[in-house]
Design a protein around this motif. Structure first.
Motif, short mmCIF file in Angstrom:
data_model
loop_
_atom_site.label_atom_id
_atom_site.label_comp_id
_atom_site.label_asym_id
_atom_site.label_seq_id
_atom_site.Cartn_x
_atom_site.Cartn_y
_atom_site.Cartn_z
N LEU A 60 0.93 -27.49 21.64
CA LEU A 60 0.00 -28.07 22.34
C LEU A 60 -1.16 -28.48 21.55
O LEU A 60 -1.35 -27.94 20.64
CB LEU A 60 -0.41 -27.24 23.24
N PRO A 61 -1.86 -29.75 21.99
CA PRO A 61 -3.36 -30.07 21.41
C PRO A 61 -3.86 -29.12 21.34
O PRO A 61 -4.00 -28.02 22.31
CB PRO A 61 -3.44 -31.17 21.95
N THR A 62 -5.16 -28.99 20.45
CA THR A 62 -6.24 -28.01 20.62
C THR A 62 -7.47 -28.73 20.57
O THR A 62 -7.43 -29.95 20.46
CB THR A 62 -6.20 -27.18 19.39
N ARG A 110 -14.81 -41.48 12.98
CA ARG A 110 -15.35 -40.24 13.59
C ARG A 110 -14.46 -40.00 14.94
O ARG A 110 -14.03 -38.82 14.70
CB ARG A 110 -16.77 -40.28 14.04
N ILE A 111 -13.94 -41.18 15.50
CA ILE A 111 -13.48 -41.08 16.87
C ILE A 111 -11.78 -40.45 16.24
O ILE A 111 -11.29 -39.35 16.90
CB ILE A 111 -13.07 -41.98 17.62
N ALA A 112 -11.45 -41.06 15.24
CA ALA A 112 -9.96 -40.54 14.60
C ALA A 112 -9.90 -39.27 14.21
O ALA A 112 -9.17 -38.39 14.58
CB ALA A 112 -9.70 -41.60 13.69
N THR A 113 -10.94 -38.93 13.46
CA THR A 113 -11.13 -37.43 12.95
C THR A 113 -11.09 -36.35 14.34
O THR A 113 -10.31 -35.32 14.35
CB THR A 113 -12.16 -37.05 12.20
N ALA A 114 -11.94 -36.65 14.93
CA ALA A 114 -11.97 -35.92 16.30
C ALA A 114 -10.67 -35.62 17.04
O ALA A 114 -10.52 -34.57 17.74
CB ALA A 114 -12.94 -36.49 17.35
N MET A 115 -9.73 -36.66 17.09
CA MET A 115 -8.52 -36.68 17.67
C MET A 115 -7.33 -36.13 16.65
O MET A 115 -6.14 -36.26 17.05
CB MET A 115 -8.07 -38.21 18.03
N LEU A 132 -9.01 -32.35 21.86
CA LEU A 132 -7.91 -33.10 22.49
C LEU A 132 -7.22 -32.44 23.56
O LEU A 132 -6.85 -32.83 24.84
CB LEU A 132 -6.86 -33.50 21.44
N LEU A 133 -7.19 -31.18 23.74
CA LEU A 133 -6.79 -30.35 24.90
C LEU A 133 -7.60 -30.50 26.07
O LEU A 133 -7.22 -30.79 27.00
CB LEU A 133 -6.57 -28.99 24.49
N VAL A 134 -8.79 -30.91 25.91
CA VAL A 134 -9.75 -31.17 26.73
C VAL A 134 -9.54 -32.43 27.41
O VAL A 134 -9.59 -32.63 28.62
CB VAL A 134 -11.21 -30.78 26.49
N VAL A 135 -9.41 -33.34 26.68
CA VAL A 135 -9.23 -34.69 27.00
C VAL A 135 -8.09 -34.85 27.93
O VAL A 135 -7.67 -35.35 28.78
CB VAL A 135 -9.05 -35.78 25.72
N CYS A 136 -6.90 -34.10 27.38
CA CYS A 136 -5.53 -33.92 28.04
C CYS A 136 -5.45 -33.53 29.29
O CYS A 136 -5.15 -33.88 30.47
CB CYS A 136 -4.61 -33.40 26.99
N TYR A 169 -6.53 -46.94 20.81
CA TYR A 169 -7.75 -46.48 21.46
C TYR A 169 -9.04 -47.46 21.82
O TYR A 169 -9.94 -47.15 22.41
CB TYR A 169 -8.39 -45.54 20.32
N VAL A 170 -8.54 -48.88 21.50
CA VAL A 170 -9.44 -49.93 22.08
C VAL A 170 -8.59 -50.42 22.97
O VAL A 170 -8.92 -50.87 24.23
CB VAL A 170 -10.02 -50.81 20.87
N GLY A 171 -7.72 -51.22 22.67
CA GLY A 171 -6.83 -51.96 23.45
C GLY A 171 -6.33 -51.33 24.79
O GLY A 171 -6.30 -51.98 25.79
N VAL A 172 -5.51 -50.31 24.37
CA VAL A 172 -5.00 -49.38 25.78
C VAL A 172 -6.19 -49.01 26.69
O VAL A 172 -6.08 -49.09 27.86
CB VAL A 172 -3.97 -48.33 25.34
N ARG A 173 -7.14 -48.40 26.13
CA ARG A 173 -8.33 -48.21 26.76
C ARG A 173 -8.89 -49.23 27.72
O ARG A 173 -9.15 -49.06 28.69
CB ARG A 173 -9.36 -47.25 25.88
N LEU A 174 -9.00 -50.22 26.89
CA LEU A 174 -9.80 -51.36 27.95
C LEU A 174 -8.76 -51.87 28.85
O LEU A 174 -9.34 -52.37 29.95
CB LEU A 174 -10.05 -52.70 26.99
#
Length: 142
Positions: free
Chosen positions: A111-113, A42-47, A116-120, A64-69
């Motif tokens: 640019l992302p849409t 689900r997270i991958a699809t959202a990204m 992902l644009l909001v996250v950016c 998405y897990v290692g770098v985030r942690l």
């Protein structure tokens, strides 16, 4: 004497805001890593990602897990070590590296849409805010 007291209060206020922002980064990054662990598809699809095979999932978990942690841990450490502003700076660089990478991609594909644009935008705003809240007069301090 009064000027020195006012200066100390200003630095304390900046420190307080920086600590709050670092704690927010730690919490948000931890929750993002948890969400990625619990529902990677689900997270991958959202990204905008489609996970295929062991290598696809491995790469997803690394980022998405290692770098985030790692970002969460660094932000938490920086929030507890206010006298070491370089830790907050490194956290800011971790956050700013992502929009920087997306900027490079923007030249090739745009640019992302969407989400992902909001996250950016949030990553960019948060990273720049951490740098703006850096204690004054400590440019080269550890």
């Amino acid at each position: 004497m009064a000027a020195q007291s006012a200066t100390s209060a200003a630095f304390s206020k900046r420190d307080w805001w920086r600590v709050q922002l670092l704690q927010l980064v730690a919490t948000t990054s931890s929750l993002a890593a948890l969400a990625a662990m619990l529902d990677p598809d689900r997270i991958a699809t959202a990204m905008g990602l489609f996970l295929v095979g062991v290598n696809g999932y491995s790469q997803f978990y690394a980022i998405y897990v290692g770098v985030r942690l790692a970002t969460a841990g660094l932000a938490l450490l920086a929030s507890r070590q206010v006298d070491q502003p370089v830790l907050g700076d490194l956290t800011a660089l971790f956050l700013l590296a992502q929009p920087a990478g997306r900027l490079v991609a923007a030249f090739a594909i745009g640019l992302p849409t969407g989400v992902l644009l909001v996250v950016c935008a949030v990553e960019l705003l948060t990273g720049l805010s951490l740098l703006a809240l850096r204690p004054r007069g400590k440019i080269l301090s550890p």
